[in-house]
Design a protein around this motif. Sequence first.
Motif, short mmCIF file in Angstrom:
data_model
loop_
_atom_site.label_atom_id
_atom_site.label_comp_id
_atom_site.label_asym_id
_atom_site.label_seq_id
_atom_site.Cartn_x
_atom_site.Cartn_y
_atom_site.Cartn_z
N GLY A 125 -8.50 -12.41 82.83
CA GLY A 125 -8.05 -10.97 83.32
C GLY A 125 -7.12 -10.74 84.15
N THR A 126 -6.97 -11.74 84.97
CA THR A 126 -6.45 -11.68 86.45
C THR A 126 -5.05 -12.68 86.67
N GLY A 127 -4.01 -12.39 87.34
CA GLY A 127 -3.14 -13.51 87.66
C GLY A 127 -2.58 -13.88 86.28
N LYS A 128 -2.85 -15.32 86.21
CA LYS A 128 -2.09 -15.88 85.06
C LYS A 128 -3.11 -16.22 83.84
N SER A 129 -4.44 -15.88 84.34
CA SER A 129 -5.30 -16.26 83.22
C SER A 129 -5.85 -14.98 82.36
N ALA A 130 -4.85 -15.08 81.17
CA ALA A 130 -5.02 -13.54 80.10
C ALA A 130 -5.09 -12.67 80.74
N PRO A 131 -4.03 -12.11 81.68
CA PRO A 131 -3.88 -11.08 82.61
C PRO A 131 -4.16 -9.62 81.82
N LEU A 132 -4.74 -8.78 82.26
CA LEU A 132 -5.05 -7.43 81.97
C LEU A 132 -4.57 -6.42 82.78
N GLN A 133 -3.01 -6.41 82.97
CA GLN A 133 -2.52 -5.67 83.90
C GLN A 133 -2.12 -4.60 83.37
N CYS A 134 -2.23 -3.28 84.19
CA CYS A 134 -1.51 -2.03 83.87
C CYS A 134 -0.38 -1.91 84.57
N ALA A 135 0.19 -0.71 84.47
CA ALA A 135 1.60 -0.55 85.18
C ALA A 135 1.40 -0.59 86.72
N ASP A 136 2.29 -1.32 87.43
CA ASP A 136 2.36 -1.02 88.91
C ASP A 136 2.43 0.33 89.23
N GLU A 137 1.41 0.80 90.24
CA GLU A 137 1.29 1.89 90.82
C GLU A 137 1.77 2.17 92.31
N LEU B 145 -1.05 6.00 106.06
CA LEU B 145 -2.18 5.22 106.10
C LEU B 145 -2.75 4.92 104.68
N SER B 146 -2.48 5.90 103.76
CA SER B 146 -3.15 5.58 102.66
C SER B 146 -2.70 4.59 101.89
N GLY B 147 -1.28 4.20 102.12
CA GLY B 147 -0.71 3.11 101.31
C GLY B 147 -0.60 1.82 102.07
N ALA B 148 -1.01 1.81 103.31
CA ALA B 148 -0.72 0.80 104.08
C ALA B 148 -1.31 -0.66 103.47
N LEU B 149 -2.53 -0.66 103.11
CA LEU B 149 -2.96 -1.90 102.54
C LEU B 149 -2.98 -2.12 101.00
N ALA B 150 -2.35 -1.09 100.37
CA ALA B 150 -2.12 -1.28 98.99
C ALA B 150 -0.65 -1.60 98.61
N SER B 151 0.34 -1.94 99.57
CA SER B 151 1.46 -2.24 99.52
C SER B 151 2.07 -3.64 99.17
N SER B 152 0.95 -4.48 99.70
CA SER B 152 1.34 -5.97 99.38
C SER B 152 1.16 -6.47 97.71
N LYS B 153 1.52 -7.55 97.59
CA LYS B 153 1.57 -8.04 96.23
C LYS B 153 0.13 -8.45 95.90
N SER B 154 -0.40 -9.15 96.80
CA SER B 154 -1.83 -9.78 96.81
C SER B 154 -2.80 -8.74 96.63
N SER B 155 -2.54 -7.26 96.99
CA SER B 155 -3.54 -6.45 96.94
C SER B 155 -3.71 -5.67 95.72
N ARG B 156 -2.61 -6.02 94.57
CA ARG B 156 -2.65 -5.26 93.39
C ARG B 156 -3.57 -5.87 92.47
N LEU B 157 -4.49 -4.76 91.80
CA LEU B 157 -5.67 -5.29 91.14
C LEU B 157 -5.18 -5.53 89.35
N ALA B 158 -5.63 -6.15 88.67
CA ALA B 158 -5.48 -6.24 87.35
C ALA B 158 -6.25 -5.06 86.72
N MET B 159 -6.06 -3.65 86.58
CA MET B 159 -7.03 -2.86 86.29
C MET B 159 -7.64 -2.82 85.14
N GLY B 160 -7.14 -3.74 84.07
CA GLY B 160 -7.79 -3.67 82.72
C GLY B 160 -8.94 -4.53 82.84
#
Length: 506
Positions: free
Chosen positions: A130-142, A339-354
């Motif tokens: 469900g994450t990364g390259k393993s059958a990813p369940l990604q929603c649109a990048d927010e 401040l609310s977006g400081a931690l969420a701006s990096s690629k590694s912090s993005r979650l596969a919301m599915g």
Amino acid sequence: MRYRKQLLHRAACAGATLGLALSLAFAGKPAAAASAPSKSITSPCRIEGMPNELQCGSIQRPLNPAEPAGTQISIHFLVVPAMARNKQPDPVLMLAGGPGQSAIAVAPMMMSRLARLNNRRDIVFIDQRGTGKSAPLQCADERELPFEQALDASAQLKRLETCRQDLAKLPHGDLRFYSTTIAMQDFEAVRVALGAAQWNLIGASYGTRAGLEYLRLFPVQVRRTVLDGVAPPDMVLPASFSTDGQAALDASLRACEKEPACAQQFPQLRQQWAGLLHSMPRQLSVKHPLTGQDERFTLSRDMLLRSVRLPLYAPALTSALPAAIHAAGEGRFESLMGLSGALASSKSSRLAMGMHFSVVCAEDVPRLDKAGDPPGADFGRGDAQLYTQVCKDWPRAQIAAEFFSMPPAPSPVLLLSGGADPATPPRHGERAAKALAGANPKLVQHIVVPEAGHGVMGVGCMRELLFRFIDAKTDALALPQDAACASKIPRPGAFLPVQASKVQQP
């Protein structure tokens, strides 16, 4: 701009870590230890942010464990080979957080903390299904959504419903098969494929829940376990969000009151925060910190609460909350929004919301009515209501009752908690430590870093402590670890904007 650059620099220096059964498909007998991954399942590769050549691989796994010949998915993993030739036979497995974080995506950040362990041990990162390259369940990048859409719960519900419908159309889109239990069966299959008789687990945030489940299912295969920011299986995430977030926010306000310089510059901080909440909703016009676009929107009470939650994860960002709240009280919201977006701006912090909702909807939300966590005075039940609405139509796995138990640990376990953590504070680690200790408390140690936030393995002396724990030759030498250094790590002082001095006129 100067304020934001100084703030992000402090967050980077803090090294904050972002940030949660079906029957087994097989029992997974221990295989003979191998000196290197099998060439048949790995090949040389390069990963952005990593200077050396690594080994990448994948294995095929059934989407539904009950149908071994049914739909197959690829589980991708990364091996960072040990630097020394005479390496140890037991690798280190890093379990990522979220739920929904790609382990391979966070590998560059984590390797700076695991470098000494990597001298004589392979480090393994597996993208959980469900994450990364393993059958990813990604929603649109927010990450670059306008504030009004990013912070508005009703808009998020619509996006998630669209995402759920889109995911269902994927070949691997049956969301009932993305539970933690099934994922740990995948991880066991990777261990067997790599030929490691045992390995050491390091779990962060949700990765601690995954680690506890792997330890429950495959106890013989685990040599040592580190749980950083403990989210045990009996934790009901949407309910605890409110309780623990409120405690962290209250603590940050008290810290300012106790710090002379902060109290002097922001003497009415608590009243200003209460006034902000009472003034919602209100019209705002601010510049988006990532896109640079001017935005005008209506800020609601729930949106305001969401904007202060993420900074609480990292003490370096929390230290800037007093100044941001004070500025917002005077009508200037740019700092708070930044401040609310400081931690969420990096690629590694993005979650596969599915994947995130597939886990939480199956393992947490059904127990909301029985959760004993009192809602926070400010945060209330907003998160619980949001997750309940999303999960109403979300397909969910059947979770065995045993999943929520924590049997006594068969091998040494080191639990780490940050005293200022708004997501997984020490109370959850204490509960897990008690269960894991069973009749042999010498196998378990719970270390609390009083002024740390979410994730402490990268803070100060904790890297060396973690190395000593895993590198110890015997279980008797592994624990207890001397953690006196952790208690001395200070809370960052409040960020005080530079005040322009008044120039005396001749």
